[in-house]
Design a protein around this motif. Structure first.
Motif, mmCIF file in Angstrom:
data_model
loop_
_atom_site.group_PDB
_atom_site.id
_atom_site.type_symbol
_atom_site.label_atom_id
_atom_site.label_comp_id
_atom_site.label_asym_id
_atom_site.label_seq_id
_atom_site.Cartn_x
_atom_site.Cartn_y
_atom_site.Cartn_z
ATOM 1 N N ASN A 1 0.853 -1.188 0.000
ATOM 2 C CA ASN A 1 0.000 0.000 0.000
ATOM 3 C C ASN A 1 0.888 1.237 0.000
ATOM 4 N N ILE A 2 0.756 2.051 -1.040
ATOM 5 C CA ILE A 2 1.518 3.301 -1.147
ATOM 6 C C ILE A 2 0.509 4.423 -1.323
ATOM 7 N N SER A 3 0.614 5.469 -0.482
ATOM 8 C CA SER A 3 -0.334 6.581 -0.634
ATOM 9 C C SER A 3 0.308 7.925 -0.316
ATOM 10 N N SER A 4 -0.140 8.934 -1.072
ATOM 11 C CA SER A 4 0.316 10.312 -0.879
ATOM 12 C C SER A 4 -0.834 11.251 -1.204
ATOM 13 N N ASN A 5 -0.684 12.517 -0.813
ATOM 14 C CA ASN A 5 -1.739 13.495 -1.057
ATOM 15 C C ASN A 5 -1.337 14.608 -2.022
ATOM 16 N N ILE A 6 -0.212 15.271 -1.761
ATOM 17 C CA ILE A 6 0.115 16.499 -2.490
ATOM 18 C C ILE A 6 0.849 16.254 -3.809
ATOM 19 N N GLU A 7 1.922 15.457 -3.788
ATOM 20 C CA GLU A 7 2.738 15.297 -4.994
ATOM 21 C C GLU A 7 2.463 13.951 -5.676
ATOM 22 N N PHE A 8 3.146 12.868 -5.265
ATOM 23 C CA PHE A 8 2.968 11.609 -5.983
ATOM 24 C C PHE A 8 3.341 10.385 -5.154
ATOM 25 N N SER A 9 2.824 9.250 -5.627
ATOM 26 C CA SER A 9 3.217 7.925 -5.154
ATOM 27 C C SER A 9 3.934 7.274 -6.325
ATOM 28 N N SER A 10 5.071 6.579 -6.061
ATOM 29 C CA SER A 10 5.835 6.068 -7.198
ATOM 30 C C SER A 10 6.592 4.780 -6.898
ATOM 31 N N ILE A 11 6.857 4.075 -7.993
ATOM 32 C CA ILE A 11 7.799 2.961 -8.003
ATOM 33 C C ILE A 11 8.798 3.316 -9.095
ATOM 34 N N TRP A 12 10.073 3.441 -8.718
ATOM 35 C CA TRP A 12 11.082 3.896 -9.666
ATOM 36 C C TRP A 12 11.613 2.756 -10.528
ATOM 37 N N LYS A 13 12.409 3.101 -11.531
ATOM 38 C CA LYS A 13 12.854 2.209 -12.610
ATOM 39 C C LYS A 13 13.531 0.922 -12.132
ATOM 40 N N ASN A 14 13.437 -0.088 -12.976
ATOM 41 C CA ASN A 14 14.125 -1.366 -12.783
ATOM 42 C C ASN A 14 13.790 -2.027 -11.455
ATOM 43 N N THR A 15 12.539 -1.920 -11.049
ATOM 44 C CA THR A 15 12.097 -2.472 -9.771
ATOM 45 C C THR A 15 11.042 -3.540 -10.006
ATOM 46 N N SER A 16 11.134 -4.604 -9.204
ATOM 47 C CA SER A 16 10.178 -5.704 -9.279
ATOM 48 C C SER A 16 9.412 -5.793 -7.965
ATOM 49 N N VAL A 17 8.072 -5.895 -8.089
ATOM 50 C CA VAL A 17 7.204 -6.036 -6.918
ATOM 51 C C VAL A 17 6.397 -7.319 -7.081
ATOM 52 N N ASN A 18 6.451 -8.175 -6.079
ATOM 53 C CA ASN A 18 5.667 -9.406 -6.041
ATOM 54 C C ASN A 18 4.808 -9.360 -4.789
ATOM 55 N N ALA A 19 3.469 -9.358 -4.965
ATOM 56 C CA ALA A 19 2.552 -9.259 -3.828
ATOM 57 C C ALA A 19 1.191 -9.828 -4.200
ATOM 58 N N GLN A 20 0.381 -10.154 -3.191
ATOM 59 C CA GLN A 20 -0.976 -10.623 -3.443
ATOM 60 C C GLN A 20 -1.898 -9.479 -3.859
ATOM 61 N N SER A 21 -1.638 -8.269 -3.353
ATOM 62 C CA SER A 21 -2.385 -7.092 -3.803
ATOM 63 C C SER A 21 -1.481 -5.868 -3.749
#
Length: 96
Positions: A50-70
């Motif tokens: 779970n990633i959350s932000s209000n004013i600017e941004f939520s991000s995943i930067w380059k060359n990254t792998s995420v493995n999750a159920q949700s």
């Protein structure tokens, strides 16, 4: 694991640095301005990201792998997914 910024405004940020190898049950990043996962990293999450932000941004930067159920990436402004980002999950929710 939870990273939550209690600050307000543009100085409220949470970030996991680049070249990380993270293995957790759940991962939560919350900030008023920016909530980001660093580049060139692998995140193995047994349950939810779970990633959350209000004013600017939520991000995943380059060359990254995420493995999750949700995966939930939320922002009141915008979400950023950089090049060569891999998200392996049966449930993906992007909202901006």
């Amino acid at each position: 694991m939870s990273l939550i910024s209690n600050g307000e405004g543009l100085d409220s940020r949470v970030h996991i640095r680049h070249n990380s190898q993270i293995k957790v049950d759940n991962l939560t990043l919350e900030a008023d301005a920016r909530a980001t996962l660093g580049h060139t990293s692998v995140y193995t999450i047994a349950n939810s990201l779970n990633i959350s932000s209000n004013i600017e941004f939520s991000s995943i930067w380059k060359n990254t792998s995420v493995n999750a159920q949700s995966v939930n990436i939320l922002s009141n402004n915008k979400n950023l997914l950089s090049k060569n980002t891999s998200i392996n999950s049966p449930v993906i929710n992007l909202s901006a």
